[in-house]
Motif scaffolding. Structure first.
Motif, short mmCIF file in Angstrom:
data_model
loop_
_atom_site.label_atom_id
_atom_site.label_comp_id
_atom_site.label_asym_id
_atom_site.label_seq_id
_atom_site.Cartn_x
_atom_site.Cartn_y
_atom_site.Cartn_z
N UNK A 96 66.51 45.72 41.18
CA UNK A 96 66.20 44.85 42.31
C UNK A 96 64.82 44.24 42.15
N UNK A 97 64.74 42.94 42.39
CA UNK A 97 63.44 42.27 42.40
C UNK A 97 62.87 42.34 43.81
N UNK A 98 61.66 42.87 43.92
CA UNK A 98 61.04 43.06 45.23
C UNK A 98 60.66 41.73 45.85
N UNK A 99 60.92 41.59 47.13
CA UNK A 99 60.44 40.45 47.90
C UNK A 99 58.99 40.73 48.29
N UNK A 100 58.09 39.83 47.94
CA UNK A 100 56.66 40.03 48.22
C UNK A 100 56.34 39.42 49.58
N UNK A 101 55.96 40.27 50.52
CA UNK A 101 55.69 39.85 51.90
C UNK A 101 54.19 39.63 52.11
N UNK A 102 53.82 38.67 52.96
CA UNK A 102 52.40 38.56 53.35
C UNK A 102 51.99 39.83 54.09
N UNK A 111 50.82 43.10 32.82
CA UNK A 111 51.72 42.00 32.47
C UNK A 111 52.80 41.87 33.53
N UNK A 112 53.10 40.63 33.89
CA UNK A 112 54.14 40.34 34.85
C UNK A 112 55.24 39.52 34.20
N UNK A 113 56.51 39.68 34.58
CA UNK A 113 57.02 40.59 35.61
C UNK A 113 56.79 42.06 35.22
N UNK A 114 56.53 42.88 36.24
CA UNK A 114 56.26 44.29 36.04
C UNK A 114 57.48 45.12 36.43
N UNK A 153 46.02 44.35 40.54
CA UNK A 153 45.22 43.15 40.69
C UNK A 153 45.99 41.93 40.19
N UNK A 154 45.75 40.79 40.81
CA UNK A 154 46.34 39.53 40.35
C UNK A 154 45.41 38.87 39.34
N UNK A 155 44.11 38.97 39.58
CA UNK A 155 43.13 38.43 38.64
C UNK A 155 43.14 39.25 37.34
N UNK A 156 42.62 38.66 36.28
CA UNK A 156 42.56 39.37 35.00
C UNK A 156 41.81 40.68 35.14
N UNK A 157 40.73 40.66 35.93
CA UNK A 157 39.97 41.88 36.23
C UNK A 157 39.41 41.74 37.64
N UNK A 158 39.39 42.84 38.40
CA UNK A 158 38.93 42.77 39.78
C UNK A 158 38.27 44.08 40.18
N UNK A 159 37.37 44.02 41.17
CA UNK A 159 36.64 45.19 41.64
C UNK A 159 37.04 45.53 43.08
N UNK A 160 37.16 46.82 43.34
CA UNK A 160 37.54 47.31 44.67
C UNK A 160 36.61 48.44 45.09
N UNK A 161 36.16 48.38 46.34
CA UNK A 161 35.51 49.52 46.95
C UNK A 161 36.60 50.48 47.41
N UNK A 162 36.50 51.74 47.03
CA UNK A 162 37.54 52.72 47.32
C UNK A 162 36.94 53.87 48.13
N UNK A 192 55.51 38.27 40.80
CA UNK A 192 54.78 37.39 41.73
C UNK A 192 54.73 35.93 41.32
N UNK A 193 54.96 35.64 40.05
CA UNK A 193 54.82 34.26 39.57
C UNK A 193 56.13 33.49 39.55
N UNK A 194 57.21 34.11 40.01
CA UNK A 194 58.51 33.42 40.01
C UNK A 194 58.76 32.75 41.36
#
Length: 211
Positions: free
Chosen positions: A46-52, A109-112, A175-184, A209-211
Motif C-alpha cells: 500500500x502506498x501511504x496517503x500523505x496528509x497535511x 531515497x524515495x520512494x521509501x 527529512x525531505x531536504x538532503x540534510x536537516x537539523x532538529x531540536x529533540x 512524497x514526490x509522486x
C-alpha cells in the motif's frame, strides 16, 4: 545477438554483436530508477496517503508544536508572547530526566519502503525543525505491535514540530531536504527505551512524497 554467418575465403565466420539490451548494467541511473518505481507499483504494498499535519489528525499519536491556534499570553512587560505548554515531556520514573539534543538527519531515497517502525516505551520524543523545512512523519497507534493497515503519514509545513507520546509507533526521522537539523526533547534514564518492529513482506508500505 547472433547475426547470419559470413563466408570469408574458405572459413565460415559467425558474427556476435552485443547491444545494451544484453548489458543492463550499461543503462542510465534514471532508467534504473524508473524500473525500481515500476517494480514497486507492481507489488501489493500500500502506498501511504500523505496528509497535511494538523493537531486534530495527529492527536492519537501526540502533539503538534506550533503557534497557529495555540493558547498564549504576554510576558516580559508586554514585549513577548508566550505560547504555553504546547507539549508535555513524558517519562517513566522519577529518576528519568528530560534532555535536549540536536539530530542532524540525512534524506533517504524515495520512494521509501517502510519496513519497520519503532517506539519509546519509557518516554515521549519531540522533534522541532531548526531550519524551517517541512519533514515527513509515519506513525501507527499504540499497541503491542503496529498494525500495517493503520499506519498513517503526514507532512509538516516547516513551522511545526511534533511530540510523539510515550509508546507511539513511528518511523525514524524522515527529512525531505538532503540534510536537516532538529531540536529533540526526550527521556534519558536506565532501561531499554527503543522497541523495533519489522513488518512481514506483505505488510510493508510505500512512502512516495514526490509522486
Amino acid at each position: 545477438m547472433i547475426v547470419p554467418t559470413l563466408r570469408v575465403g574458405m572459413h565460415t565466420v559467425t558474427l556476435r554483436v552485443t547491444v545494451d539490451a544484453e548489458r543492463p548494467w550499461r543503462r542510465s541511473h534514471a532508467e534504473r530508477g524508473n524500473d525500481q518505481i515500476q517494480k514497486i507499483k507492481k507489488t501489493s504494498m500500500r502506498t501511504l496517503t500523505i496528509e497535511p499535519l494538523t493537531k486534530e489528525a495527529f492527536a492519537p499519536f501526540g502533539d503538534v508544536i506550533e503557534t497557529d491556534g495555540s493558547d498564549h499570553f504576554m510576558i516580559n512587560n508586554g514585549s513577548t508572547m508566550r505560547f504555553h505548554k504546547l507539549a508535555t515531556v513524558e517519562t517513566a520514573t522519577p529518576e528519568d530526566k528530560a534532555i535536549i539534543s540536536i539530530f542532524r538527519a540525512d534524506a533517504q531515497d524515495m520512494p521509501l519502503t517502510v519496513s519497520m517502525l519503532e517506539r519509546h516505551p519509557l518516554g515521549s520524543q519531540a522533534f522541532i525543525p531548526l531550519l524551517g523545512n517541512p519533514f515527513l512523519i509515519v506513525v501507527a497507534p499504540l499497541g503491542d505491535e503496529p498494525v500495517s493497515g493503520l499506519v498513517r503519514a503526514f507532512v509538516t509545513n516547516g513551522r511545526q514540530g511534533i511530540n510523539y507520546h510515550r509508546g507511539v509507533w513511528h518511523h525514524p526521522v524522515l527529512t525531505i531536504e538532503k540534510r536537516d537539523d532538529f531540536l529533540v526533547v526526550d527521556r534519558s534514564g536506565t532501561g531499554n527505551n527503543c522497541d523495533e518492529h519489522f513488518f512481514k513482506e506483505d505488510e510493508r508500505l510505500i512512502l512516495a512524497p514526490h509522486q
